[in-house]
Design a protein around this motif. Structure first.
Motif, mmCIF file in Angstrom:
data_model
loop_
_atom_site.group_PDB
_atom_site.id
_atom_site.type_symbol
_atom_site.label_atom_id
_atom_site.label_comp_id
_atom_site.label_asym_id
_atom_site.label_seq_id
_atom_site.Cartn_x
_atom_site.Cartn_y
_atom_site.Cartn_z
ATOM 1 N N ARG A 191 50.226 52.044 48.588
ATOM 2 C CA ARG A 191 48.787 51.751 48.626
ATOM 3 C C ARG A 191 48.184 51.858 47.233
ATOM 4 N NH1 ARG A 191 46.535 51.815 53.542
ATOM 5 N NH2 ARG A 191 44.553 52.684 52.874
ATOM 6 N N MET A 192 47.245 50.968 46.953
ATOM 7 C CA MET A 192 46.511 51.014 45.690
ATOM 8 C C MET A 192 45.120 50.441 45.912
ATOM 9 S SD MET A 192 48.786 48.153 43.760
ATOM 10 C CE MET A 192 50.200 49.147 44.038
ATOM 11 N N PRO A 193 44.159 50.829 45.051
ATOM 12 C CA PRO A 193 42.789 50.340 45.236
ATOM 13 C C PRO A 193 42.656 48.863 44.896
ATOM 14 C CG PRO A 193 42.922 51.810 43.338
ATOM 15 C CD PRO A 193 44.263 51.800 43.971
ATOM 16 N N LYS A 194 41.845 48.185 45.664
ATOM 17 C CA LYS A 194 41.555 46.764 45.416
ATOM 18 C C LYS A 194 40.553 46.670 44.274
ATOM 19 C CE LYS A 194 40.457 42.648 48.129
ATOM 20 N NZ LYS A 194 41.479 41.847 47.538
ATOM 21 N N ALA A 195 40.779 45.759 43.348
ATOM 22 C CA ALA A 195 39.847 45.557 42.230
ATOM 23 C C ALA A 195 38.722 44.636 42.690
ATOM 24 C CB ALA A 195 40.573 44.950 41.038
ATOM 25 N N HIS A 196 37.509 45.027 42.419
ATOM 26 C CA HIS A 196 36.360 44.224 42.813
ATOM 27 C C HIS A 196 35.899 43.400 41.612
ATOM 28 C CE1 HIS A 196 36.118 46.041 46.740
ATOM 29 N NE2 HIS A 196 36.295 47.214 46.164
ATOM 30 N N ILE A 197 36.196 42.129 41.668
ATOM 31 C CA ILE A 197 35.830 41.197 40.605
ATOM 32 C C ILE A 197 34.562 40.474 41.056
ATOM 33 C CG2 ILE A 197 36.579 39.241 39.213
ATOM 34 C CD1 ILE A 197 38.407 41.656 38.872
ATOM 35 N N ASP A 198 33.496 40.628 40.288
ATOM 36 C CA ASP A 198 32.254 39.911 40.589
ATOM 37 C C ASP A 198 32.330 38.528 39.960
ATOM 38 O OD1 ASP A 198 31.073 42.075 41.914
ATOM 39 O OD2 ASP A 198 30.333 42.916 40.028
ATOM 40 N N ARG A 199 31.768 37.570 40.642
ATOM 41 C CA ARG A 199 31.712 36.213 40.098
ATOM 42 C C ARG A 199 30.240 35.849 39.948
ATOM 43 N NH1 ARG A 199 36.742 35.883 40.256
ATOM 44 N NH2 ARG A 199 38.257 35.488 41.817
ATOM 45 N N ARG A 200 29.882 35.443 38.741
ATOM 46 C CA ARG A 200 28.505 35.047 38.445
ATOM 47 C C ARG A 200 28.502 33.634 37.901
ATOM 48 N NH1 ARG A 200 26.984 40.302 34.892
ATOM 49 N NH2 ARG A 200 27.265 41.836 36.533
ATOM 50 N N GLU A 201 27.413 32.930 38.171
ATOM 51 C CA GLU A 201 27.279 31.598 37.589
ATOM 52 C C GLU A 201 26.539 31.729 36.263
ATOM 53 O OE1 GLU A 201 26.501 27.103 39.016
ATOM 54 O OE2 GLU A 201 25.096 28.592 39.779
ATOM 55 N N MET A 202 27.134 31.166 35.215
ATOM 56 C CA MET A 202 26.538 31.206 33.889
ATOM 57 C C MET A 202 26.540 29.800 33.300
ATOM 58 S SD MET A 202 28.021 34.738 32.293
ATOM 59 C CE MET A 202 26.598 35.326 31.409
ATOM 60 N N GLU A 203 25.688 29.604 32.321
ATOM 61 C CA GLU A 203 25.592 28.312 31.642
ATOM 62 C C GLU A 203 26.059 28.477 30.205
ATOM 63 O OE1 GLU A 203 22.154 25.064 30.416
ATOM 64 O OE2 GLU A 203 21.746 26.551 31.951
ATOM 65 N N TYR A 204 26.957 27.567 29.774
ATOM 66 C CA TYR A 204 27.425 27.594 28.391
ATOM 67 C C TYR A 204 26.341 26.980 27.516
ATOM 68 C CZ TYR A 204 29.861 26.218 24.158
ATOM 69 O OH TYR A 204 30.212 26.024 22.849
ATOM 70 N N LEU A 205 25.892 27.736 26.492
ATOM 71 C CA LEU A 205 24.815 27.267 25.635
ATOM 72 C C LEU A 205 25.317 26.634 24.338
ATOM 73 C CD1 LEU A 205 22.294 30.230 26.088
ATOM 74 C CD2 LEU A 205 22.334 28.014 27.262
ATOM 75 N N TYR A 206 26.030 27.422 23.522
ATOM 76 C CA TYR A 206 26.470 26.909 22.225
ATOM 77 C C TYR A 206 27.545 27.810 21.635
ATOM 78 C CZ TYR A 206 23.274 30.554 20.600
ATOM 79 O OH TYR A 206 22.641 31.753 20.407
#
Length: 185
Positions: free
Chosen positions: A59-74
Protein backbone atom coordinates in the motif's frame (compact mmCIF):
# COMPACT_ATOMS: atom_id res chain seq x y z
CA UNK A 1 -4.21 4.67 -0.14
CA UNK A 2 -3.82 2.44 -3.15
CA UNK A 3 -2.38 -1.05 -3.47
CA UNK A 4 0.04 -2.20 -6.15
CA UNK A 5 -2.67 -4.60 -7.38
CA UNK A 6 -4.72 -1.52 -8.37
CA UNK A 7 -1.95 0.00 -10.55
CA UNK A 8 -3.04 1.06 -14.02
CA UNK A 9 -1.26 3.14 -16.64
CA UNK A 10 -1.53 6.78 -15.57
CA UNK A 11 -2.03 6.04 -11.84
CA UNK A 12 -0.17 8.53 -9.63
CA UNK A 13 1.29 7.64 -6.23
CA UNK A 14 3.50 9.35 -3.65
CA UNK A 15 6.86 7.73 -2.88
CA UNK A 16 9.40 9.53 -0.65
CA UNK A 17 7.48 12.81 -0.96
CA UNK A 18 7.53 12.88 -4.79
CA UNK A 19 4.67 12.22 -7.19
CA UNK A 20 5.22 9.23 -9.50
CA UNK A 21 3.09 8.22 -12.48
CA UNK A 22 2.82 4.61 -13.66
CA UNK A 23 3.90 4.33 -17.30
CA UNK A 24 3.78 0.55 -17.58
CA UNK A 25 3.10 -2.30 -15.15
CA UNK A 26 3.19 -6.07 -15.16
CA UNK A 27 2.01 -8.61 -12.61
CA UNK A 28 4.59 -11.41 -12.60
CA UNK A 29 3.88 -14.87 -11.18
CA UNK A 30 7.06 -16.92 -11.50
CA UNK A 31 6.84 -20.72 -11.35
CA UNK A 32 8.89 -20.71 -8.19
CA UNK A 33 8.76 -18.04 -5.51
CA UNK A 34 6.39 -15.22 -4.67
CA UNK A 35 4.54 -13.07 -7.19
CA UNK A 36 5.56 -9.43 -7.67
CA UNK A 37 4.57 -6.31 -9.59
CA UNK A 38 7.14 -4.82 -12.01
CA UNK A 39 6.43 -1.13 -12.64
CA UNK A 40 7.96 1.48 -14.94
CA UNK A 41 7.37 4.89 -13.33
CA UNK A 42 8.10 8.55 -14.09
CA UNK A 43 8.89 11.07 -11.37
CA UNK A 44 6.53 13.96 -12.15
CA UNK A 45 8.77 16.47 -10.35
CA UNK A 46 12.12 15.59 -11.98
CA UNK A 47 11.05 13.65 -15.07
CA UNK A 48 13.26 10.64 -14.21
CA UNK A 49 12.00 7.24 -15.39
CA UNK A 50 12.80 4.17 -13.28
CA UNK A 51 11.77 0.52 -13.05
CA UNK A 52 10.82 -0.81 -9.62
CA UNK A 53 9.37 -4.00 -8.23
CA UNK A 54 6.78 -4.16 -5.48
CA UNK A 55 5.15 -6.93 -3.49
CA UNK A 56 1.53 -7.51 -4.50
CA UNK A 57 -0.85 -5.76 -2.15
CA UNK A 58 1.77 -3.23 -0.97
CA UNK A 59 0.00 0.00 0.00
CA UNK A 60 1.09 3.55 -0.74
CA UNK A 61 -0.60 6.97 -0.75
CA UNK A 62 -2.23 8.18 -3.94
CA UNK A 63 -0.76 11.43 -5.28
CA UNK A 64 -3.34 14.14 -5.81
CA UNK A 65 -2.50 16.02 -8.99
CA UNK A 66 -4.62 19.12 -9.55
CA UNK A 67 -5.37 20.13 -13.10
CA UNK A 68 -5.92 23.80 -13.87
CA UNK A 69 -6.65 25.56 -17.11
CA UNK A 70 -4.07 28.22 -17.93
CA UNK A 71 -3.38 30.45 -20.91
CA UNK A 72 0.07 30.73 -22.47
CA UNK A 73 0.94 34.44 -22.72
CA UNK A 74 4.52 34.92 -23.92
CA UNK A 75 8.17 33.87 -23.69
CA UNK A 76 10.60 36.01 -21.68
CA UNK A 77 14.35 35.19 -21.64
CA UNK A 78 13.85 31.41 -21.77
CA UNK A 79 10.93 31.42 -19.32
CA UNK A 80 7.37 30.82 -20.52
CA UNK A 81 4.63 32.85 -18.82
CA UNK A 82 1.22 31.25 -18.16
CA UNK A 83 -1.84 32.85 -16.55
CA UNK A 84 -4.32 30.99 -14.32
CA UNK A 85 -7.77 31.63 -15.80
CA UNK A 86 -9.50 31.60 -12.38
CA UNK A 87 -7.18 33.73 -10.24
CA UNK A 88 -5.32 35.58 -13.05
CA UNK A 89 -2.01 34.75 -11.29
CA UNK A 90 0.94 34.46 -13.65
CA UNK A 91 3.49 31.65 -13.42
CA UNK A 92 6.79 31.21 -15.22
CA UNK A 93 7.87 27.77 -16.42
CA UNK A 94 11.25 26.80 -17.82
CA UNK A 95 11.92 24.64 -20.88
CA UNK A 96 12.95 21.70 -18.67
CA UNK A 97 9.50 21.59 -17.03
CA UNK A 98 7.67 21.91 -20.35
CA UNK A 99 9.77 19.46 -22.37
CA UNK A 100 8.80 19.51 -26.05
CA UNK A 101 5.33 20.94 -25.30
CA UNK A 102 6.28 24.40 -26.61
CA UNK A 103 6.53 22.90 -30.12
CA UNK A 104 2.72 22.61 -30.04
CA UNK A 105 1.63 25.67 -28.03
CA UNK A 106 0.99 29.13 -29.51
CA UNK A 107 0.44 32.40 -27.67
CA UNK A 108 -3.05 32.72 -26.13
CA UNK A 109 -3.62 28.93 -26.26
CA UNK A 110 -5.50 27.51 -23.28
CA UNK A 111 -3.94 24.31 -21.93
CA UNK A 112 -4.25 22.07 -18.90
CA UNK A 113 -1.50 22.37 -16.32
CA UNK A 114 -0.66 19.70 -13.71
CA UNK A 115 -0.05 21.03 -10.18
CA UNK A 116 1.37 18.99 -7.28
CA UNK A 117 1.69 20.59 -3.82
CA UNK A 118 1.21 24.11 -5.32
CA UNK A 119 4.05 23.57 -7.82
CA UNK A 120 3.49 23.26 -11.55
CA UNK A 121 5.04 19.99 -12.69
CA UNK A 122 3.95 19.84 -16.34
CA UNK A 123 1.32 20.45 -18.97
CA UNK A 124 -1.48 18.26 -20.31
CA UNK A 125 -1.47 18.67 -24.08
CA UNK A 126 -4.47 17.59 -26.12
CA UNK A 127 -3.84 14.49 -28.28
CA UNK A 128 -3.80 16.64 -31.43
CA UNK A 129 -3.30 20.34 -32.20
CA UNK A 130 -3.89 22.44 -35.30
CA UNK A 131 -0.87 24.34 -36.59
CA UNK A 132 -0.32 26.46 -39.71
CA UNK A 133 2.43 25.61 -42.22
CA UNK A 134 4.86 28.56 -42.19
CA UNK A 135 7.44 27.18 -44.61
CA UNK A 136 7.77 24.20 -46.95
CA UNK A 137 9.10 23.39 -50.41
CA UNK A 138 6.51 23.43 -53.17
CA UNK A 139 5.20 20.01 -54.18
CA UNK A 140 6.31 18.82 -57.62
CA UNK A 141 3.38 17.99 -59.86
CA UNK A 142 3.20 14.33 -60.80
CA UNK A 143 5.67 13.26 -58.10
CA UNK A 144 3.09 11.45 -55.99
CA UNK A 145 3.44 7.92 -57.37
CA UNK A 146 5.91 7.03 -54.63
CA UNK A 147 3.83 8.59 -51.85
CA UNK A 148 6.81 10.68 -50.82
CA UNK A 149 7.06 13.28 -48.12
CA UNK A 150 8.81 16.56 -47.42
CA UNK A 151 9.61 18.65 -44.35
CA UNK A 152 7.36 21.52 -43.27
CA UNK A 153 8.04 24.14 -40.60
CA UNK A 154 4.96 25.02 -38.58
CA UNK A 155 4.13 28.47 -37.13
CA UNK A 156 5.52 27.38 -33.74
CA UNK A 157 8.88 26.43 -35.31
CA UNK A 158 8.19 22.69 -35.12
CA UNK A 159 9.39 20.68 -38.16
CA UNK A 160 7.31 17.70 -39.32
CA UNK A 161 7.24 15.32 -42.32
CA UNK A 162 4.17 15.95 -44.49
CA UNK A 163 2.84 14.65 -47.84
CA UNK A 164 3.95 16.43 -51.03
CA UNK A 165 0.57 18.16 -51.60
CA UNK A 166 0.86 20.33 -48.44
CA UNK A 167 1.46 24.04 -49.10
CA UNK A 168 2.35 27.13 -47.07
CA UNK A 169 -0.70 28.40 -45.17
CA UNK A 170 -2.38 24.99 -44.83
CA UNK A 171 -3.72 24.15 -41.36
CA UNK A 172 -2.59 20.69 -40.23
CA UNK A 173 -3.53 18.41 -37.34
CA UNK A 174 -0.40 17.19 -35.53
CA UNK A 175 -0.35 14.34 -32.98
CA UNK A 176 1.30 15.74 -29.82
CA UNK A 177 2.18 12.28 -28.48
CA UNK A 178 4.28 11.22 -31.49
CA UNK A 179 4.81 14.56 -33.26
CA UNK A 180 3.50 13.13 -36.55
CA UNK A 181 1.25 14.68 -39.21
CA UNK A 182 -2.33 13.38 -39.03
CA UNK A 183 -4.35 15.27 -41.66
CA UNK A 184 -5.26 18.64 -43.08
CA UNK A 185 -7.78 20.48 -40.95
Amino acid sequence: MITTNEFRTGTTVTIDGDAWQVIDFQHVKPGKGAAFVRVKMRNLCSGAVVERTFNPGERMPKAHIDRREMEYLYENEGMYVFMDLETFDQSELDKETLGNAMSFIKENNKIGVMVYQDKIIGVDLPNAVELVVAETDPGIRGDTATGGSKLATMDTGYVVKVPLFINVGDVLRIDTRTGDYIERA
